[in-house]
Design a protein around this motif. Structure first.
Motif, mmCIF file in Angstrom:
data_model
loop_
_atom_site.group_PDB
_atom_site.id
_atom_site.type_symbol
_atom_site.label_atom_id
_atom_site.label_comp_id
_atom_site.label_asym_id
_atom_site.label_seq_id
_atom_site.Cartn_x
_atom_site.Cartn_y
_atom_site.Cartn_z
ATOM 1 N N ARG A 249 0.907 -1.256 0.158
ATOM 2 C CA ARG A 249 0.014 -0.022 -0.023
ATOM 3 C C ARG A 249 0.931 1.263 -0.083
ATOM 4 O O ARG A 249 1.567 1.688 1.073
ATOM 5 N N GLU A 251 1.411 4.941 0.106
ATOM 6 C CA GLU A 251 0.751 6.127 0.411
ATOM 7 C C GLU A 251 1.262 7.536 -0.197
ATOM 8 O O GLU A 251 0.621 8.250 -0.074
ATOM 9 N N ALA A 274 -3.402 -0.870 -4.695
ATOM 10 C CA ALA A 274 -2.224 -0.565 -3.747
ATOM 11 C C ALA A 274 -1.684 0.834 -3.811
ATOM 12 O O ALA A 274 -0.771 1.366 -3.274
#
Length: 503
Positions: A249, A251, A274
Protein backbone atom coordinates in the motif's frame (compact mmCIF):
# COMPACT_ATOMS: atom_id res chain seq x y z
CA UNK A 1 37.12 46.39 -15.33
CA UNK A 2 34.69 44.08 -13.58
CA UNK A 3 35.61 40.41 -13.51
CA UNK A 4 33.29 37.45 -13.68
CA UNK A 5 34.56 36.30 -10.31
CA UNK A 6 33.24 39.54 -8.79
CA UNK A 7 29.65 38.68 -9.70
CA UNK A 8 27.50 38.32 -6.54
CA UNK A 9 26.87 34.73 -5.50
CA UNK A 10 23.11 34.86 -6.06
CA UNK A 11 23.51 36.31 -9.56
CA UNK A 12 26.23 33.80 -10.43
CA UNK A 13 23.96 30.97 -9.31
CA UNK A 14 21.25 32.15 -11.71
CA UNK A 15 23.76 32.38 -14.57
CA UNK A 16 25.09 28.88 -13.93
CA UNK A 17 21.58 27.44 -14.19
CA UNK A 18 21.55 28.30 -17.92
CA UNK A 19 24.82 26.56 -18.76
CA UNK A 20 25.38 23.04 -20.11
CA UNK A 21 27.56 20.23 -18.82
CA UNK A 22 30.19 21.19 -21.41
CA UNK A 23 30.32 24.68 -19.91
CA UNK A 24 30.64 23.23 -16.42
CA UNK A 25 33.59 21.07 -17.52
CA UNK A 26 35.39 24.20 -18.66
CA UNK A 27 34.51 26.35 -15.66
CA UNK A 28 35.72 23.91 -13.00
CA UNK A 29 39.29 24.66 -14.14
CA UNK A 30 38.98 28.46 -14.09
CA UNK A 31 39.30 29.17 -10.39
CA UNK A 32 38.75 27.74 -6.92
CA UNK A 33 35.51 29.68 -6.58
CA UNK A 34 34.15 28.36 -9.87
CA UNK A 35 35.21 24.85 -8.95
CA UNK A 36 33.32 25.11 -5.67
CA UNK A 37 30.14 26.44 -7.34
CA UNK A 38 30.19 24.33 -10.50
CA UNK A 39 31.14 20.84 -9.25
CA UNK A 40 27.76 20.22 -7.55
CA UNK A 41 26.02 21.15 -10.83
CA UNK A 42 28.40 19.04 -12.89
CA UNK A 43 27.43 15.90 -10.97
CA UNK A 44 23.82 16.78 -10.13
CA UNK A 45 22.31 14.98 -13.12
CA UNK A 46 24.47 12.00 -14.02
CA UNK A 47 23.53 10.26 -17.28
CA UNK A 48 25.58 7.64 -19.09
CA UNK A 49 24.54 5.82 -22.25
CA UNK A 50 26.64 2.75 -22.97
CA UNK A 51 27.64 2.08 -26.57
CA UNK A 52 29.20 -0.86 -28.36
CA UNK A 53 32.85 -0.19 -27.66
CA UNK A 54 35.45 -1.07 -25.06
CA UNK A 55 36.37 2.62 -24.82
CA UNK A 56 32.88 3.50 -23.68
CA UNK A 57 32.89 0.67 -21.15
CA UNK A 58 36.22 1.90 -19.81
CA UNK A 59 34.96 5.50 -19.58
CA UNK A 60 32.01 4.32 -17.53
CA UNK A 61 34.26 2.26 -15.26
CA UNK A 62 36.59 5.23 -14.69
CA UNK A 63 33.64 7.51 -13.93
CA UNK A 64 32.29 5.03 -11.39
CA UNK A 65 35.74 4.58 -9.86
CA UNK A 66 36.07 8.35 -9.45
CA UNK A 67 32.78 8.48 -7.59
CA UNK A 68 33.91 5.63 -5.33
CA UNK A 69 37.25 7.25 -4.52
CA UNK A 70 35.67 10.68 -3.99
CA UNK A 71 32.37 9.98 -2.23
CA UNK A 72 31.77 13.70 -1.74
CA UNK A 73 31.10 13.90 -5.49
CA UNK A 74 28.47 11.17 -5.29
CA UNK A 75 26.70 13.21 -2.61
CA UNK A 76 25.94 15.86 -5.28
CA UNK A 77 24.05 13.40 -7.50
CA UNK A 78 20.29 13.99 -7.66
CA UNK A 79 19.47 11.90 -10.74
CA UNK A 80 21.31 8.75 -11.84
CA UNK A 81 20.61 7.37 -15.32
CA UNK A 82 22.18 4.35 -17.00
CA UNK A 83 21.11 3.52 -20.54
CA UNK A 84 22.18 1.35 -23.46
CA UNK A 85 21.14 -2.10 -24.77
CA UNK A 86 22.14 -5.36 -23.13
CA UNK A 87 25.12 -6.17 -25.44
CA UNK A 88 26.78 -2.92 -24.34
CA UNK A 89 26.82 -4.21 -20.77
CA UNK A 90 27.63 -7.87 -21.34
CA UNK A 91 29.93 -7.97 -24.35
CA UNK A 92 32.34 -5.11 -23.81
CA UNK A 93 34.68 -5.55 -20.87
CA UNK A 94 36.39 -2.26 -19.97
CA UNK A 95 39.76 -3.95 -19.47
CA UNK A 96 41.76 -5.15 -22.50
CA UNK A 97 43.13 -8.73 -22.57
CA UNK A 98 46.62 -7.63 -21.63
CA UNK A 99 45.34 -6.41 -18.27
CA UNK A 100 44.10 -9.88 -17.34
CA UNK A 101 47.61 -10.85 -16.21
CA UNK A 102 47.46 -8.18 -13.46
CA UNK A 103 44.76 -9.89 -11.46
CA UNK A 104 45.28 -9.93 -7.75
CA UNK A 105 45.25 -13.40 -6.28
CA UNK A 106 42.58 -14.21 -3.76
CA UNK A 107 38.89 -15.00 -3.62
CA UNK A 108 36.47 -13.66 -6.17
CA UNK A 109 35.03 -10.39 -4.92
CA UNK A 110 31.64 -9.74 -6.41
CA UNK A 111 32.85 -9.44 -9.98
CA UNK A 112 35.52 -6.84 -9.12
CA UNK A 113 38.52 -9.19 -9.44
CA UNK A 114 39.14 -8.06 -13.03
CA UNK A 115 38.71 -4.37 -12.24
CA UNK A 116 42.32 -3.12 -12.48
CA UNK A 117 41.50 0.46 -11.50
CA UNK A 118 40.72 -0.57 -7.92
CA UNK A 119 43.47 -1.18 -5.42
CA UNK A 120 43.46 -4.37 -3.35
CA UNK A 121 42.32 -2.44 -0.29
CA UNK A 122 39.45 -0.96 -2.27
CA UNK A 123 38.43 -4.41 -3.46
CA UNK A 124 38.32 -5.73 0.07
CA UNK A 125 36.33 -2.69 1.15
CA UNK A 126 33.97 -3.17 -1.76
CA UNK A 127 33.50 -6.82 -0.86
CA UNK A 128 32.73 -6.01 2.77
CA UNK A 129 30.25 -3.38 1.65
CA UNK A 130 28.40 -5.86 -0.49
CA UNK A 131 27.99 -8.33 2.37
CA UNK A 132 25.82 -5.78 4.15
CA UNK A 133 23.86 -4.86 1.03
CA UNK A 134 22.81 -8.27 -0.29
CA UNK A 135 20.86 -11.21 1.04
CA UNK A 136 22.71 -13.97 2.86
CA UNK A 137 22.15 -16.34 -0.06
CA UNK A 138 24.50 -14.19 -2.16
CA UNK A 139 27.37 -14.04 0.34
CA UNK A 140 29.25 -16.95 -1.17
CA UNK A 141 31.12 -16.09 -4.32
CA UNK A 142 29.69 -17.80 -7.38
CA UNK A 143 30.42 -17.97 -11.08
CA UNK A 144 27.49 -15.65 -11.78
CA UNK A 145 29.59 -12.75 -10.47
CA UNK A 146 32.38 -13.28 -13.00
CA UNK A 147 33.00 -10.29 -15.24
CA UNK A 148 30.36 -8.15 -13.54
CA UNK A 149 32.69 -5.33 -12.52
CA UNK A 150 30.49 -2.65 -14.17
CA UNK A 151 27.46 -4.03 -12.39
CA UNK A 152 29.25 -4.11 -9.04
CA UNK A 153 30.77 -0.65 -9.49
CA UNK A 154 27.47 0.92 -10.55
CA UNK A 155 25.57 -0.48 -7.59
CA UNK A 156 28.37 0.49 -5.20
CA UNK A 157 28.21 4.05 -6.49
CA UNK A 158 24.45 4.04 -6.02
CA UNK A 159 24.89 3.33 -2.31
CA UNK A 160 26.86 6.61 -2.02
CA UNK A 161 24.09 8.74 -3.57
CA UNK A 162 22.38 9.83 -0.38
CA UNK A 163 20.76 12.84 -2.09
CA UNK A 164 19.36 10.77 -4.97
CA UNK A 165 15.86 11.82 -6.08
CA UNK A 166 15.62 10.20 -9.56
CA UNK A 167 16.73 6.71 -10.59
CA UNK A 168 16.38 5.96 -14.32
CA UNK A 169 17.69 2.61 -15.59
CA UNK A 170 17.24 1.23 -19.11
CA UNK A 171 16.44 -2.32 -20.16
CA UNK A 172 20.11 -3.12 -20.84
CA UNK A 173 21.23 -2.49 -17.28
CA UNK A 174 18.08 -4.06 -15.79
CA UNK A 175 18.75 -7.29 -17.67
CA UNK A 176 22.43 -7.24 -16.80
CA UNK A 177 22.45 -6.32 -13.12
CA UNK A 178 22.05 -8.98 -10.45
CA UNK A 179 22.77 -6.55 -7.62
CA UNK A 180 20.16 -3.86 -8.36
CA UNK A 181 17.17 -5.75 -6.87
CA UNK A 182 19.18 -6.16 -3.68
CA UNK A 183 19.85 -2.42 -3.53
CA UNK A 184 16.23 -1.45 -4.17
CA UNK A 185 15.10 -3.73 -1.34
CA UNK A 186 17.13 -1.45 0.92
CA UNK A 187 16.15 1.81 -0.79
CA UNK A 188 14.33 3.25 2.22
CA UNK A 189 17.53 3.88 4.17
CA UNK A 190 19.94 4.14 1.20
CA UNK A 191 17.93 6.77 -0.71
CA UNK A 192 15.67 8.61 1.76
CA UNK A 193 14.89 11.34 -0.81
CA UNK A 194 14.12 9.09 -3.79
CA UNK A 195 10.84 10.17 -5.40
CA UNK A 196 11.07 9.26 -9.10
CA UNK A 197 11.91 5.78 -10.45
CA UNK A 198 12.01 4.79 -14.14
CA UNK A 199 12.77 1.17 -15.04
CA UNK A 200 12.98 0.30 -18.73
CA UNK A 201 13.30 1.92 -22.17
CA UNK A 202 10.12 3.41 -23.59
CA UNK A 203 11.43 3.00 -27.14
CA UNK A 204 11.05 -0.62 -28.14
CA UNK A 205 14.19 -2.53 -29.11
CA UNK A 206 13.17 -5.90 -30.67
CA UNK A 207 16.71 -7.27 -30.36
CA UNK A 208 16.93 -6.56 -26.62
CA UNK A 209 13.38 -6.69 -25.34
CA UNK A 210 12.85 -7.19 -21.64
CA UNK A 211 10.44 -10.09 -21.18
CA UNK A 212 10.83 -10.42 -17.43
CA UNK A 213 11.42 -8.06 -14.52
CA UNK A 214 12.50 -9.34 -11.14
CA UNK A 215 9.62 -8.72 -8.75
CA UNK A 216 12.15 -7.30 -6.28
CA UNK A 217 12.50 -4.34 -8.66
CA UNK A 218 8.79 -3.55 -8.30
CA UNK A 219 7.83 -4.55 -4.79
CA UNK A 220 10.04 -1.96 -2.96
CA UNK A 221 8.38 0.94 -4.78
CA UNK A 222 4.99 0.03 -3.33
CA UNK A 223 6.39 -0.04 0.19
CA UNK A 224 8.44 3.15 -0.19
CA UNK A 225 7.40 6.18 1.89
CA UNK A 226 9.02 8.65 -0.54
CA UNK A 227 8.53 7.53 -4.18
CA UNK A 228 5.80 9.59 -5.86
CA UNK A 229 6.39 8.72 -9.54
CA UNK A 230 6.98 5.23 -10.92
CA UNK A 231 7.40 4.36 -14.62
CA UNK A 232 8.25 0.88 -15.84
CA UNK A 233 7.79 -1.82 -18.43
CA UNK A 234 5.82 -4.75 -17.20
CA UNK A 235 5.16 -8.04 -18.95
CA UNK A 236 3.49 -10.97 -17.37
CA UNK A 237 4.16 -14.41 -17.34
CA UNK A 238 4.59 -14.36 -13.56
CA UNK A 239 1.95 -13.90 -10.90
CA UNK A 240 1.94 -10.86 -8.67
CA UNK A 241 2.14 -12.74 -5.36
CA UNK A 242 3.83 -10.12 -3.23
CA UNK A 243 1.89 -10.02 0.03
CA UNK A 244 5.01 -10.45 2.11
CA UNK A 245 5.33 -9.44 4.86
CA UNK A 246 2.08 -7.48 4.39
CA UNK A 247 -0.07 -6.41 1.43
CA UNK A 248 1.48 -3.46 -0.44
CA UNK A 249 0.00 0.00 0.00
CA UNK A 250 1.82 3.08 -1.26
CA UNK A 251 0.65 6.23 0.50
CA UNK A 252 3.10 8.39 -1.49
CA UNK A 253 2.72 7.19 -5.11
CA UNK A 254 0.79 9.80 -7.14
CA UNK A 255 1.98 9.05 -10.71
CA UNK A 256 2.12 5.62 -12.33
CA UNK A 257 3.14 4.97 -15.94
CA UNK A 258 2.95 1.39 -17.21
CA UNK A 259 4.45 1.32 -20.68
CA UNK A 260 4.83 -1.49 -23.25
CA UNK A 261 2.83 -3.87 -21.11
CA UNK A 262 0.65 -6.93 -21.60
CA UNK A 263 -0.49 -7.38 -18.01
CA UNK A 264 -4.01 -8.68 -17.56
CA UNK A 265 -6.83 -6.83 -15.85
CA UNK A 266 -6.48 -8.77 -12.61
CA UNK A 267 -2.85 -7.74 -12.19
CA UNK A 268 -3.69 -4.15 -13.12
CA UNK A 269 -6.33 -4.09 -10.41
CA UNK A 270 -3.80 -5.35 -7.87
CA UNK A 271 -1.43 -2.52 -8.78
CA UNK A 272 -4.10 0.19 -8.66
CA UNK A 273 -5.65 -1.13 -5.48
CA UNK A 274 -2.30 -0.54 -3.76
CA UNK A 275 -2.17 3.16 -4.77
CA UNK A 276 -4.93 4.93 -2.81
CA UNK A 277 -3.60 8.42 -3.61
CA UNK A 278 -2.82 8.04 -7.32
CA UNK A 279 -3.52 11.21 -9.34
CA UNK A 280 -2.00 10.44 -12.75
CA UNK A 281 -2.17 7.13 -14.62
CA UNK A 282 -0.58 6.42 -18.01
CA UNK A 283 -1.25 2.89 -19.23
CA UNK A 284 0.32 1.96 -22.58
CA UNK A 285 -0.82 -1.49 -23.69
CA UNK A 286 0.57 -3.62 -26.49
CA UNK A 287 -1.24 -6.62 -27.96
CA UNK A 288 0.39 -9.31 -30.10
CA UNK A 289 -1.81 -10.77 -32.84
CA UNK A 290 -0.54 -12.85 -35.76
CA UNK A 291 -0.82 -16.36 -37.21
CA UNK A 292 1.09 -17.91 -34.33
CA UNK A 293 -0.22 -15.73 -31.47
CA UNK A 294 -2.74 -16.76 -28.89
CA UNK A 295 -6.38 -16.99 -29.95
CA UNK A 296 -9.24 -14.60 -29.23
CA UNK A 297 -10.30 -16.27 -25.96
CA UNK A 298 -6.89 -15.54 -24.42
CA UNK A 299 -6.85 -12.00 -25.82
CA UNK A 300 -10.23 -11.27 -24.24
CA UNK A 301 -8.63 -10.47 -20.87
CA UNK A 302 -6.80 -7.56 -22.52
CA UNK A 303 -9.70 -6.36 -24.70
CA UNK A 304 -12.65 -6.62 -22.33
CA UNK A 305 -13.33 -3.14 -20.95
CA UNK A 306 -15.39 -4.48 -18.04
CA UNK A 307 -12.16 -5.60 -16.40
CA UNK A 308 -10.55 -2.23 -17.10
CA UNK A 309 -13.56 -0.47 -15.54
CA UNK A 310 -13.21 -2.59 -12.40
CA UNK A 311 -9.47 -1.86 -12.13
CA UNK A 312 -9.86 1.89 -12.67
CA UNK A 313 -12.67 2.11 -10.13
CA UNK A 314 -10.00 1.93 -7.41
CA UNK A 315 -8.95 5.47 -8.40
CA UNK A 316 -12.40 7.05 -8.48
CA UNK A 317 -11.80 9.58 -5.69
CA UNK A 318 -8.22 10.62 -6.54
CA UNK A 319 -7.51 10.39 -10.29
CA UNK A 320 -6.95 13.75 -12.04
CA UNK A 321 -5.26 12.67 -15.28
CA UNK A 322 -5.77 9.47 -17.29
CA UNK A 323 -3.98 8.45 -20.48
CA UNK A 324 -4.62 5.06 -22.11
CA UNK A 325 -3.10 3.82 -25.36
CA UNK A 326 -3.49 0.70 -27.48
CA UNK A 327 -0.80 -0.53 -29.83
CA UNK A 328 -0.02 -3.66 -31.78
CA UNK A 329 3.15 -5.28 -30.51
CA UNK A 330 6.06 -5.97 -32.81
CA UNK A 331 5.53 -8.91 -35.21
CA UNK A 332 1.76 -8.32 -35.26
CA UNK A 333 -0.13 -8.35 -38.55
CA UNK A 334 -1.29 -5.10 -40.12
CA UNK A 335 -4.97 -4.64 -41.14
CA UNK A 336 -4.03 -5.47 -44.74
CA UNK A 337 -2.13 -8.61 -43.70
CA UNK A 338 -5.08 -9.71 -41.56
CA UNK A 339 -7.33 -9.62 -44.62
CA UNK A 340 -4.77 -11.48 -46.72
CA UNK A 341 -4.59 -14.22 -44.08
CA UNK A 342 -8.36 -14.41 -43.64
CA UNK A 343 -8.15 -13.24 -40.02
CA UNK A 344 -10.21 -10.73 -38.08
CA UNK A 345 -8.97 -8.97 -35.00
CA UNK A 346 -11.24 -9.75 -32.03
CA UNK A 347 -13.33 -6.73 -31.14
CA UNK A 348 -13.01 -4.67 -27.99
CA UNK A 349 -15.92 -5.55 -25.76
CA UNK A 350 -17.82 -3.02 -23.64
CA UNK A 351 -17.48 0.71 -23.05
CA UNK A 352 -15.14 2.64 -20.77
CA UNK A 353 -17.96 4.03 -18.63
CA UNK A 354 -16.31 4.17 -15.21
CA UNK A 355 -14.66 7.58 -15.81
CA UNK A 356 -18.01 9.36 -15.70
CA UNK A 357 -18.06 9.00 -11.90
CA UNK A 358 -14.60 10.50 -11.29
CA UNK A 359 -15.17 13.90 -9.63
CA UNK A 360 -11.53 15.10 -9.92
CA UNK A 361 -10.68 13.79 -13.37
CA UNK A 362 -9.80 16.73 -15.66
CA UNK A 363 -7.41 15.45 -18.34
CA UNK A 364 -8.32 12.39 -20.42
CA UNK A 365 -6.54 10.88 -23.43
CA UNK A 366 -7.97 7.52 -24.51
CA UNK A 367 -8.63 5.52 -27.70
CA UNK A 368 -11.89 6.65 -29.29
CA UNK A 369 -13.00 3.02 -29.70
CA UNK A 370 -13.26 2.71 -25.92
CA UNK A 371 -16.06 5.31 -26.00
CA UNK A 372 -17.50 5.02 -29.50
CA UNK A 373 -17.54 1.24 -29.43
CA UNK A 374 -16.27 -1.44 -31.79
CA UNK A 375 -19.50 -2.42 -33.55
CA UNK A 376 -20.81 -0.09 -36.29
CA UNK A 377 -24.35 0.00 -34.93
CA UNK A 378 -23.50 1.27 -31.44
CA UNK A 379 -21.83 4.33 -29.94
CA UNK A 380 -22.25 5.57 -26.40
CA UNK A 381 -23.10 9.21 -25.78
CA UNK A 382 -19.89 10.87 -24.62
CA UNK A 383 -21.69 12.89 -21.96
CA UNK A 384 -22.62 9.57 -20.31
CA UNK A 385 -19.06 8.25 -20.13
CA UNK A 386 -16.88 11.34 -19.62
CA UNK A 387 -16.44 13.14 -16.28
CA UNK A 388 -18.35 16.41 -15.89
CA UNK A 389 -15.30 18.40 -14.70
CA UNK A 390 -13.12 17.52 -17.70
CA UNK A 391 -10.94 20.34 -19.09
CA UNK A 392 -8.78 18.55 -21.66
CA UNK A 393 -9.98 15.68 -23.83
CA UNK A 394 -8.02 13.86 -26.55
CA UNK A 395 -9.46 10.94 -28.50
CA UNK A 396 -6.88 8.67 -30.14
CA UNK A 397 -7.38 6.64 -33.32
CA UNK A 398 -5.74 3.53 -31.78
CA UNK A 399 -7.11 0.34 -33.39
CA UNK A 400 -9.73 2.21 -35.45
CA UNK A 401 -8.13 0.85 -38.62
CA UNK A 402 -9.08 -2.66 -37.40
CA UNK A 403 -12.76 -1.68 -36.93
CA UNK A 404 -15.53 -2.33 -39.42
CA UNK A 405 -16.73 1.28 -39.13
CA UNK A 406 -13.41 2.84 -40.11
CA UNK A 407 -14.69 3.43 -43.66
CA UNK A 408 -17.95 4.56 -45.22
CA UNK A 409 -20.99 6.24 -43.74
CA UNK A 410 -20.54 4.39 -40.42
CA UNK A 411 -17.40 6.43 -39.83
CA UNK A 412 -19.42 9.65 -40.04
CA UNK A 413 -22.06 8.18 -37.73
CA UNK A 414 -19.40 7.57 -35.08
CA UNK A 415 -17.91 11.05 -35.41
CA UNK A 416 -21.48 12.31 -35.07
CA UNK A 417 -21.33 11.30 -31.41
CA UNK A 418 -18.36 13.63 -30.99
CA UNK A 419 -20.23 16.51 -32.61
CA UNK A 420 -23.21 15.94 -30.30
CA UNK A 421 -20.95 16.09 -27.27
CA UNK A 422 -19.30 19.32 -28.37
CA UNK A 423 -22.64 20.85 -29.24
CA UNK A 424 -23.90 20.16 -25.74
CA UNK A 425 -20.68 20.98 -23.89
CA UNK A 426 -22.27 24.05 -22.24
CA UNK A 427 -24.35 21.59 -20.21
CA UNK A 428 -22.36 18.33 -20.06
CA UNK A 429 -18.76 19.66 -20.02
CA UNK A 430 -18.83 23.21 -18.70
CA UNK A 431 -15.09 23.24 -17.94
CA UNK A 432 -13.93 21.87 -21.32
CA UNK A 433 -11.21 24.12 -22.72
CA UNK A 434 -9.39 21.88 -25.20
CA UNK A 435 -10.59 19.01 -27.37
CA UNK A 436 -8.33 17.02 -29.68
CA UNK A 437 -8.37 14.07 -32.07
CA UNK A 438 -5.05 12.29 -32.59
CA UNK A 439 -4.62 10.65 -36.00
CA UNK A 440 -1.64 8.47 -36.85
CA UNK A 441 0.05 8.91 -40.20
CA UNK A 442 -1.66 6.10 -42.10
CA UNK A 443 -2.83 6.41 -45.67
CA UNK A 444 -5.66 3.91 -45.13
CA UNK A 445 -7.62 6.12 -42.72
CA UNK A 446 -8.87 8.62 -45.31
CA UNK A 447 -12.50 8.31 -44.20
CA UNK A 448 -11.66 9.23 -40.62
CA UNK A 449 -9.46 12.11 -41.70
CA UNK A 450 -12.20 13.52 -43.90
CA UNK A 451 -14.72 13.19 -41.07
CA UNK A 452 -12.40 15.04 -38.68
CA UNK A 453 -11.87 17.81 -41.22
CA UNK A 454 -15.62 18.13 -41.67
CA UNK A 455 -15.98 18.30 -37.91
CA UNK A 456 -13.72 21.33 -37.88
CA UNK A 457 -15.84 23.37 -40.26
CA UNK A 458 -18.86 24.02 -37.99
CA UNK A 459 -16.59 24.36 -34.95
CA UNK A 460 -15.08 27.59 -36.25
CA UNK A 461 -16.24 30.98 -35.07
CA UNK A 462 -16.05 33.35 -32.15
CA UNK A 463 -14.33 31.91 -29.08
CA UNK A 464 -13.00 28.81 -30.86
CA UNK A 465 -9.43 28.40 -32.10
CA UNK A 466 -8.21 25.45 -34.17
CA UNK A 467 -4.63 24.19 -33.99
CA UNK A 468 -2.90 21.35 -35.83
CA UNK A 469 -0.07 19.82 -33.83
CA UNK A 470 2.48 17.70 -35.68
CA UNK A 471 4.00 14.73 -33.89
CA UNK A 472 6.62 12.30 -35.14
CA UNK A 473 4.13 9.76 -36.48
CA UNK A 474 0.82 11.48 -35.96
CA UNK A 475 -1.06 14.76 -36.07
CA UNK A 476 -3.44 16.15 -33.47
CA UNK A 477 -6.39 18.34 -34.41
CA UNK A 478 -7.07 20.58 -31.41
CA UNK A 479 -9.91 22.98 -30.71
CA UNK A 480 -9.48 25.52 -27.92
CA UNK A 481 -12.64 26.98 -26.48
CA UNK A 482 -12.46 30.51 -25.15
CA UNK A 483 -13.93 32.11 -22.05
CA UNK A 484 -16.33 34.98 -21.47
CA UNK A 485 -19.48 36.34 -23.09
CA UNK A 486 -18.43 35.41 -26.61
CA UNK A 487 -18.00 31.80 -25.56
CA UNK A 488 -21.60 31.58 -24.40
CA UNK A 489 -22.88 32.03 -27.95
CA UNK A 490 -20.24 29.72 -29.39
CA UNK A 491 -21.12 26.89 -27.01
CA UNK A 492 -24.79 26.97 -28.04
CA UNK A 493 -24.38 27.39 -31.78
CA UNK A 494 -20.94 25.90 -32.50
CA UNK A 495 -22.40 22.81 -34.18
CA UNK A 496 -24.90 22.90 -36.99
CA UNK A 497 -27.77 20.55 -35.98
CA UNK A 498 -27.93 17.54 -38.26
CA UNK A 499 -24.42 18.07 -39.64
CA UNK A 500 -23.36 14.66 -38.33
CA UNK A 501 -26.13 12.05 -38.20
CA UNK A 502 -25.50 9.92 -35.11
CA UNK A 503 -26.60 6.44 -34.26
Amino acid sequence: MARLTDVPADVLSLLLDYLTSYDYNALVRVSTRFNHDVVPRLYRHLKFTATKSRGCARSLAFLLRTLLERPQLASHIHSFKLRGPLPCWTKYNPWPPEDSSKRISGPKLWGLEDCTTLSRAQKIFASNQFYSLVDESMHKSQDQFKGRNKDALATLVLTRCYELTTLDLGDGFLMYSIFLPQILKRADHLFPKLNNVVLGDKRFDPDNSLSYINLDLIRPIYYSPSVTTFEYTMSQPWQLNWNRPSPPRSESLTTLHLFRTNINRSTLEQLLCATPHLKRLHYDQEVLFNNSSQGPPLLAQFLNLDGLNIALANLQNTLEECKLTLNMAADSLSPTELLENGLHFPGIQGTLSVLHNFPRLQKVEVPAVMFLGWAPEFAAELKEVLPPMITDLTLRDDFISYCQWSVGFNCYKKVGRISEYLEQRAFSAKMLSCFGIRLQNRAADTWLRDAVKDLGMPLGGRGVRHELKKERRAEVHCWHFGKGEGERDTRKDSIIPGMFPST
